[in-house]
Design a protein around this motif. Structure first.
Motif, PDB file in Angstrom:
ATOM      1  N   CYS A  11      -6.135  -4.706   2.503  1.00 57.77           N
ATOM      2  CA  CYS A  11      -6.056  -3.297   2.898  1.00 57.77           C
ATOM      3  C   CYS A  11      -6.795  -2.434   1.890  1.00 57.77           C
ATOM      4  CB  CYS A  11      -4.597  -2.853   3.006  1.00 57.77           C
ATOM      5  SG  CYS A  11      -4.411  -1.134   3.534  1.00 57.77           S
ATOM      6  N   ASP A  12      -7.707  -1.591   2.401  1.00 59.35           N
ATOM      7  CA  ASP A  12      -8.467  -0.709   1.513  1.00 59.35           C
ATOM      8  C   ASP A  12      -7.856   0.685   1.421  1.00 59.35           C
ATOM      9  OD1 ASP A  12      -9.057   0.464   3.943  1.00 59.35           O
ATOM     10  OD2 ASP A  12     -11.202  -0.008   3.909  1.00 59.35           O
ATOM     11  N   GLY A  13      -6.644   0.843   1.935  1.00 55.60           N
ATOM     12  CA  GLY A  13      -5.977   2.138   1.929  1.00 55.60           C
ATOM     13  C   GLY A  13      -6.036   2.840   3.265  1.00 55.60           C
ATOM     14  N   LYS A  14      -7.067   2.529   4.048  1.00 60.31           N
ATOM     15  CA  LYS A  14      -7.221   3.116   5.384  1.00 60.31           C
ATOM     16  C   LYS A  14      -7.144   2.060   6.480  1.00 60.31           C
ATOM     17  CE  LYS A  14     -10.123   7.015   3.912  1.00 60.31           C
ATOM     18  NZ  LYS A  14     -11.445   7.678   4.075  1.00 60.31           N
ATOM     19  N   TYR A  15      -7.727   0.901   6.188  1.00 58.33           N
ATOM     20  CA  TYR A  15      -7.815  -0.146   7.197  1.00 58.33           C
ATOM     21  C   TYR A  15      -7.280  -1.465   6.646  1.00 58.33           C
ATOM     22  CZ  TYR A  15     -10.887   3.328   9.277  1.00 58.33           C
ATOM     23  OH  TYR A  15     -11.404   4.498   9.780  1.00 58.33           O
TER      24      TYR A  15
ATOM     25  N   ILE B 140      -4.010   2.082   9.023  1.00 56.84           N
ATOM     26  CA  ILE B 140      -2.782   2.086   8.239  1.00 56.84           C
ATOM     27  C   ILE B 140      -1.591   2.583   9.037  1.00 56.84           C
ATOM     28  CG2 ILE B 140      -2.980   4.415   7.298  1.00 56.84           C
ATOM     29  CD1 ILE B 140      -2.009   1.192   5.378  1.00 56.84           C
ATOM     30  N   GLN B 141      -1.823   3.151  10.220  1.00 56.23           N
ATOM     31  CA  GLN B 141      -0.736   3.552  11.114  1.00 56.23           C
ATOM     32  C   GLN B 141      -0.380   2.452  12.122  1.00 56.23           C
ATOM     33  OE1 GLN B 141      -3.303   6.020  10.496  1.00 56.23           O
ATOM     34  NE2 GLN B 141      -1.881   6.788   8.915  1.00 56.23           N
ATOM     35  N   GLY B 142      -1.096   1.316  12.043  1.00 55.08           N
ATOM     36  CA  GLY B 142      -0.784   0.196  12.918  1.00 55.08           C
ATOM     37  C   GLY B 142      -1.589   0.140  14.190  1.00 55.08           C
ATOM     38  N   LYS B 143      -2.615   0.966  14.338  1.00 53.35           N
ATOM     39  CA  LYS B 143      -3.434   1.007  15.552  1.00 53.35           C
ATOM     40  C   LYS B 143      -4.596   0.022  15.436  1.00 53.35           C
ATOM     41  CE  LYS B 143      -6.461   4.073  18.205  1.00 53.35           C
ATOM     42  NZ  LYS B 143      -7.069   5.426  18.258  1.00 53.35           N
TER      43      LYS B 143
ATOM     44  N   VAL C 294       0.873  -1.178   0.000  1.00 48.23           N
ATOM     45  CA  VAL C 294       0.000   0.000   0.000  1.00 48.23           C
ATOM     46  C   VAL C 294       0.906   1.222   0.000  1.00 48.23           C
ATOM     47  CG1 VAL C 294      -1.881   1.208   1.137  1.00 48.23           C
ATOM     48  CG2 VAL C 294      -1.695  -1.277   1.363  1.00 48.23           C
ATOM     49  N   ALA C 295       0.858   2.006  -1.088  1.00 51.66           N
ATOM     50  CA  ALA C 295       1.752   3.159  -1.236  1.00 51.66           C
ATOM     51  C   ALA C 295       3.195   2.667  -1.086  1.00 51.66           C
ATOM     52  CB  ALA C 295       1.396   4.262  -0.256  1.00 51.66           C
ATOM     53  N   ASP C 296       3.938   3.176  -0.085  1.00 56.03           N
ATOM     54  CA  ASP C 296       5.326   2.737   0.073  1.00 56.03           C
ATOM     55  C   ASP C 296       5.488   1.729   1.206  1.00 56.03           C
ATOM     56  OD1 ASP C 296       4.891   4.382   2.221  1.00 56.03           O
ATOM     57  OD2 ASP C 296       6.818   5.413   2.086  1.00 56.03           O
ATOM     58  N   LEU C 297       4.374   1.156   1.676  1.00 57.70           N
ATOM     59  CA  LEU C 297       4.426   0.175   2.757  1.00 57.70           C
ATOM     60  C   LEU C 297       4.224  -1.233   2.222  1.00 57.70           C
ATOM     61  CD1 LEU C 297       2.331   1.775   5.657  1.00 57.70           C
ATOM     62  CD2 LEU C 297       4.827   1.659   5.456  1.00 57.70           C
ATOM     63  N   VAL C 298       5.021  -2.163   2.737  1.00 55.36           N
ATOM     64  CA  VAL C 298       4.798  -3.590   2.505  1.00 55.36           C
ATOM     65  C   VAL C 298       4.318  -4.197   3.810  1.00 55.36           C
ATOM     66  CG1 VAL C 298       5.879  -5.802   1.987  1.00 55.36           C
ATOM     67  CG2 VAL C 298       6.498  -3.775   0.652  1.00 55.36           C
TER      68      VAL C 298
END
Length: 573
Positions: free
Chosen positions: A467-471, A486-489, A422-426
């Motif tokens: 992942c839908d981009g947010k969750y 997406i921040q890991g919370k 997702v974006a720059d995250l694996v």
């Protein structure tokens, strides 16, 4: 004049006519070759200009994405430009390949005519030539020099225009290269994300028997592989202890178009658990060929009409639970994650095969143990990366060359869930343990520098994340659904009273879960658990669904189902 003199005059007359004909042919072939050469140069200049324009615009648009509040429109523009860019590349390959072949023929005719003309002149007695004859002699020398120059130009042009397509490329535009994102060409669709590219998906079925189910087609041999789709064709694999098979169905009618068979050599038959079987890996297709790999280590390619193109044996994998890594197709390459054994044994490999021939384009030994994850292709900024996960590493490669880009030692154990990007995250899952997010922007060993976050709340053992981009949605086999932002919370956890092996999918802002019992559960995507509906298929299911315009396909233990709603018009996002 005697009879002998008459015969000589007649012979000279015939020779002269033949010489004139051959000379005319040589002139025509030379002019034709010159025109083709000019067209090739002109098209190459045009293609080079378009290539720079498209790449520059795509890179510029991508660089603006982080600054946009709503990047969706910009992403659509990038996709459109990328499609046009790839079409221009395929157009150039197709034209240069065809033109170069014609040029070879024209040059061969011209060179042959030059030789025939020299032969018809015949041997001449050596005698002093007056200065007036120097011109014709020099002319013959110039003809031979021109022949050599043209041959050199031909060789240079062959290199420049790449007569033979690049590994896996074809002269048929739109039938090779990186598959167009609207086709469900691999496990969990484009990028392995499990996200349908269509806004409207027919997920409503049930009520009267068969309502919403357009067709269901029996599959002869068992398998856990998921369906893949290209245009109007669906592919799925099956296997038993004697035979590996590939099935091609028409997506509109469910009619079995052909079956491809690959017998199993008894000496190469592995002992695998029934839960895995020999047809667990999902196929891949690039629109020209359909590729399959089986638990025997056999890889096979069929063309779209069911003709066997090539087969390859990688050897029986050393894997305690059988082999289950699905294929990836990229720019004419078939990419295989062939992990086995223990990390220190050096048995694991990553291979890229030429889709046309099955020959190895590149191969890398991997310092990892056996895994059941599948590789994915991810776009990170202007670059394309091949992402893999296996104990103990997440490793990114350059997909065309196999060069390692970065690695992170962040996961351990028997790994089955595949990564998503997702974006720059694996995002990678450690079963029974955690979810980790690694930034894919580094180089070399990024274990200590690019771990964005980790969440120890959940780690599914089989199902891949969504992942839908947010969750991020994590589903374990017992039915526990965990949602993390997406921040890991951690957002919420909810028990779903079913068992799962199929990975969750996203379609039109709905999360779709298909249980082992054959129940499809529709959930609203977002931070709150909201179940919308449940539907019964009536058969068990372990494969993830596939999507096409206005249709959803589910492979059960015995059939492939097509679900569609007549009034629904397919709309691309």
């Amino acid at each position: 004049m005697d009879r002998t003199d008459g015969a000589q005059i007649e012979d000279r007359s015939l020779t002269g006519i033949l010489r004139s004909s051959v000379l005319s042919s040589a002139i025509i072939a030379g002019v034709f070759a010159t025109v083709i050469l000019g067209l090739l140069v002109a098209r190459y200049v045009q293609w080079s200009y378009l290539d720079r324009i498209y790449q520059g615009q795509i890179a510029s648009d991508r660089s603006r994405l982080p600054t946009l509040a709503d990047p969706n429109q910009a992403i659509q523009q990038i996709r459109l430009l990328d499609l046009k860019w790839r079409r221009s590349i395929f157009d150039w390959y197709a034209f240069s390949y065809a033109a170069a072949r014609v040029l070879v023929i024209a040059m061969a005719v011209w060179l042959l005519c030059v030789q025939v003309i020299g032969f018809l002149h015949g041997p001449r007695p050596a005698r002093p030539r007056p200065p007036a004859m120097a011109g014709p002699v020099r002319g013959v020398q110039m003809v031979h020099l021109a022949s050599l120059i043209c041959a050199g130009v031909l060789v240079f042009l062959a290199i420049l225009s790449n007569w033979q397509p690049l590994p896996g490329e074809t002269d048929e535009p739109g039938k090779s290269g990186q598959p167009i994102s609207r086709y469900w060409y691999r496990f969990r669709g484009p990028g392995g994300a499990g996200i349908s590219p269509y806004r409207q998906v027919p997920v409503q079925f049930g009520g009267p028997p068969g309502q919403g189910i357009v067709w269901k087609t029996p599959i002869a041999l068992p398998g856990h592989s998921s369906p893949v789709i290209w245009e109007d064709r669906l592919f799925v694999s099956g296997a038993d202890s004697n035979d590996c098979q590939v099935y091609c169905l028409a997506i509109d009618s469910g009619r079995l178009l052909w079956t491809g068979r690959l017998p199993i050599d008894p000496s190469q038959r592995p002992e695998v658990p029934a839960e895995t079987g020999l047809a667990a890996p999902t196929m891949a297709t690039d629109g020209r060929y359909a590729y399959a790999i089986f638990g025997t280590g056999q890889v096979v390619a069929f063309d779209m009409d069911g003709r066997l193109v090539w087969t390859r044996s990688l050897g029986v994998p050393d894997s305690p639970y059988g082999y289950a890594s699905s294929l990836e197709a990229f720019d004419g390459l078939v990419i295989i994650q062939f992990d086995q054994g223990q990390p220190e044994e050096g048995k694991s490999r990553l291979l890229a095969l030429d889709g046309r021939s099955g020959k190895t384009v590149w191969e890398k030994v991997r310092p990892v143990g056996a895994s059941w994850t599948s590789p994915i292709i991810a776009t990170v900024g202007p670059s394309v990366q091949l992402i893999t996960v296996a104990n103990p590493l997440v490793i990114a490669y350059e997909p065309r060359s196999g060069q390692e880009l970065w690695r992170a030692a962040v996961v351990h154990g028997d790994l089955a869930p595949s990564p998503v990007a997702v974006a720059d995250l694996v995002l990678a899952v450690e079963p029974y343990g955690k979810l980790v997010a690694v930034r894919a922007t580094g180089a070399g060993d990024v274990t200590k520098t690019h771990l964005a976050w980790r969440n120890d709340t959940a780690g599914p053992e089989i199902c891949s994340p969504l992942c839908d981009g947010k969750y991020i949605y994590l589903l374990d086999s017992s039915g526990l659904l965990t949602v993390i932002d997406i921040q890991g919370k951690l957002i919420y956890q909810q028990a779903v009273d079913l068992n799962f092996k199929a990975s969750p999918s996203l379609a039109d802002q709905e999360v779709l879960l298909i249980s082992e019992e054959g129940v499809l559960v529709r959930l609203a995507a977002g931070p709150v658990y909201k179940e919308l509906a449940r539907y019964q298929l009536g058969e068990g299911c372990t494969a993830s669904p596939a999507f096409a315009p206005g249709k959803m396909f589910i492979r059960t233990t015995g059939h492939v189902y097509c679900i569609a709603t007549e009034q629904m018009q397919p709309v691309l996002q």
